[in-house]
Design a protein around this motif. Structure first.
Motif, mmCIF file in Angstrom:
data_model
loop_
_atom_site.group_PDB
_atom_site.id
_atom_site.type_symbol
_atom_site.label_atom_id
_atom_site.label_comp_id
_atom_site.label_asym_id
_atom_site.label_seq_id
_atom_site.Cartn_x
_atom_site.Cartn_y
_atom_site.Cartn_z
ATOM 1 N N GLY A 179 0.791 -1.219 0.000
ATOM 2 C CA GLY A 179 0.000 0.000 0.000
ATOM 3 C C GLY A 179 0.825 1.272 0.000
ATOM 4 O O GLY A 179 0.259 2.370 0.016
ATOM 5 N N ARG A 180 2.148 1.163 -0.033
ATOM 6 C CA ARG A 180 3.002 2.348 -0.048
ATOM 7 C C ARG A 180 4.041 2.206 -1.156
ATOM 8 O O ARG A 180 4.872 1.304 -1.130
ATOM 9 N N HIS A 181 3.961 3.082 -2.136
ATOM 10 C CA HIS A 181 4.865 3.010 -3.275
ATOM 11 C C HIS A 181 5.097 4.406 -3.841
ATOM 12 O O HIS A 181 4.354 5.342 -3.561
ATOM 13 N N ARG A 182 6.143 4.517 -4.655
ATOM 14 C CA ARG A 182 6.416 5.785 -5.338
ATOM 15 C C ARG A 182 6.967 5.489 -6.723
ATOM 16 O O ARG A 182 7.735 4.536 -6.932
ATOM 17 N N LEU A 183 6.562 6.323 -7.654
ATOM 18 C CA LEU A 183 6.968 6.155 -9.043
ATOM 19 C C LEU A 183 8.407 6.623 -9.226
ATOM 20 O O LEU A 183 8.760 7.751 -8.868
#
Length: 366
Positions: A179-183
């Motif tokens: 549930g925690r990501h970054r491009l």
């Protein structure tokens, strides 16, 4: 447009999991209509009970690509019979569903609208929570769905660098936790899958040409022709494949005889494929090593490409990285990944999506 019933909204809020909700049994119906595949799936407690897809490949083949109006018409025709068939295969009645989910974006606007409104309508009729799912976020977690029957293995989840590579998108994402990501980077022009398909079209292959190019490349010499590796040496994590496609076009203009020679044709396919695969693999592994993670995942339709799977596996082994590849049937657009992500959101207590929420065709992955 569907309005939101105030009483229904209050009932839906009561359906969210309380503390300790992870122990509850959860059954999700998922719908996927972001492009030209109508998908429907049922997931219960992480296990995929049914996952059906109505393909439109034959319909669009005559046009050499997806025609949005035709795709929308087929979604309208297919989703209800497919939903009924999916529930029957899962052995469930509609009233046994805990929640309903559908792809909210990104994708073709009218195609998205069919699945989104269908999911919202089902949720409203059953008085169940509804979850609008980000298509790319669902792809992020598809490599964790494995086995026969398929089951989500989130107990084995670990931080990873994820490659999402398809006809319309090539993304590199740091997934720091569930549930925690970054491009990290994305396509600045043509996606890898788009490059595969456009080169295949230049070679006179029928739509969809990417898979045919993969098969022709087998046995070909990947070093026979030298094509550019766009942005390979640049430090950032973005991708560009437009220049490679243009290079192939000019090569064929100057060497049309290649198309008439079966051996050189295979060599050309292998050489183009090698250029695309090298960029995808090297940039993915480089990002993982830079960030210090020990796991790489890959998903999306182009991940079915056999050379990409082989080279990614070899590069990860050499770099001491664990690799999780989405199973081929889950690489393509499907509703199982939509339903699995919705279940995980339900268990984490994520608020449902309003029943009057609109589609998000250009929804960026944060």
């Amino acid at each position: 447009m569907m309005g939101t019933d105030t009483n229904c909204a209050s009932k839906i809020s009561l359906a969210l999991p309380a503390a300790g909700g992870a122990a509850l049994s959860v059954t999700i119906l998922g719908l996927e209509t972001s492009c030209d595949e109508t998908g429907c799936a049922v997931v219960r407690n992480g296990q995929v009970l049914a996952n059906l897809v109505a393909s439109q490949v034959t319909l669009h083949a005559d046009y050499g690509g997806v025609v949005p109006e035709l795709a929308t018409r087929e979604h309208l025709r297919n989703w209800l019979p497919l939903a009924r068939q999916t529930l029957a295969e899962a052995g469930l009645a509609p009233g046994e569903l805990t929640a309903v989910a559908a792809t909210q974006g990104p994708g073709l606007p009218n195609a998205l609208l069919v699945g989104l409104r269908a999911g919202q309508a089902i949720a409203f009729a059953l008085d169940r929570p509804f979850y609008g799912i980000h298509h790319h976020e669902a792809h992020l977690y598809s490599p964790w769905i494995t086995g026969h029957p398929p089951r989500a293995e989130f107990d084995r989840f670990e931080p990873n660098v994820a490659l999402i590579v398809s006809g319309g998108h090539t993304l590199l994402v740091s997934v720091e936790a569930e549930g925690r990501h970054r491009l990290l980077g994305g396509t600045v022009d043509d996606a890898a899958g788009e490059c595969f398909d456009k080169v295949a079209k230049l070679l006179g292959l029928p739509y969809p040409g990417g898979a045919l190019l993969d098969r022709l490349a087998e046995g070909g010499n990947p070093t026979a022709f030298d094509f550019p590796r766009p942005m390979l040496s640049e430090a950032h994590d973005d991708f560009s494949f437009s220049g490679l496609k243009t290079s192939v076009r000019y090569f064929l203009r100057d060497h049309p005889e290649v198309l008439d020679d079966p051996v050189q044709r295979r060599d050309l396919c292998a050489s183009v494929q090698a250029a695309i695969v090298e960029v995808l693999v090297m940039k993915t592994v480089r990002a993982a090593r830079r960030l210090g993670v020990k796991c790489v995942t890959a998903s999306g339709g182009v991940t079915c490409n056999r050379e990409l799977r082989r080279h990614l596996a070899g590069a990860c082994t050499a770099a001491g990285l664990r690799l999780r590849l989405a199973e081929p049937r889950l690489c393509m657009d499907n509703a199982a990944m939509v339903a699995v992500l919705a279940e995980r959101q339900w268990r984490r207590g994520v608020a449902p999506t309003p029943l009057d929420a609109e589609m998000r065709p250009r929804w960026e992955l944060a």
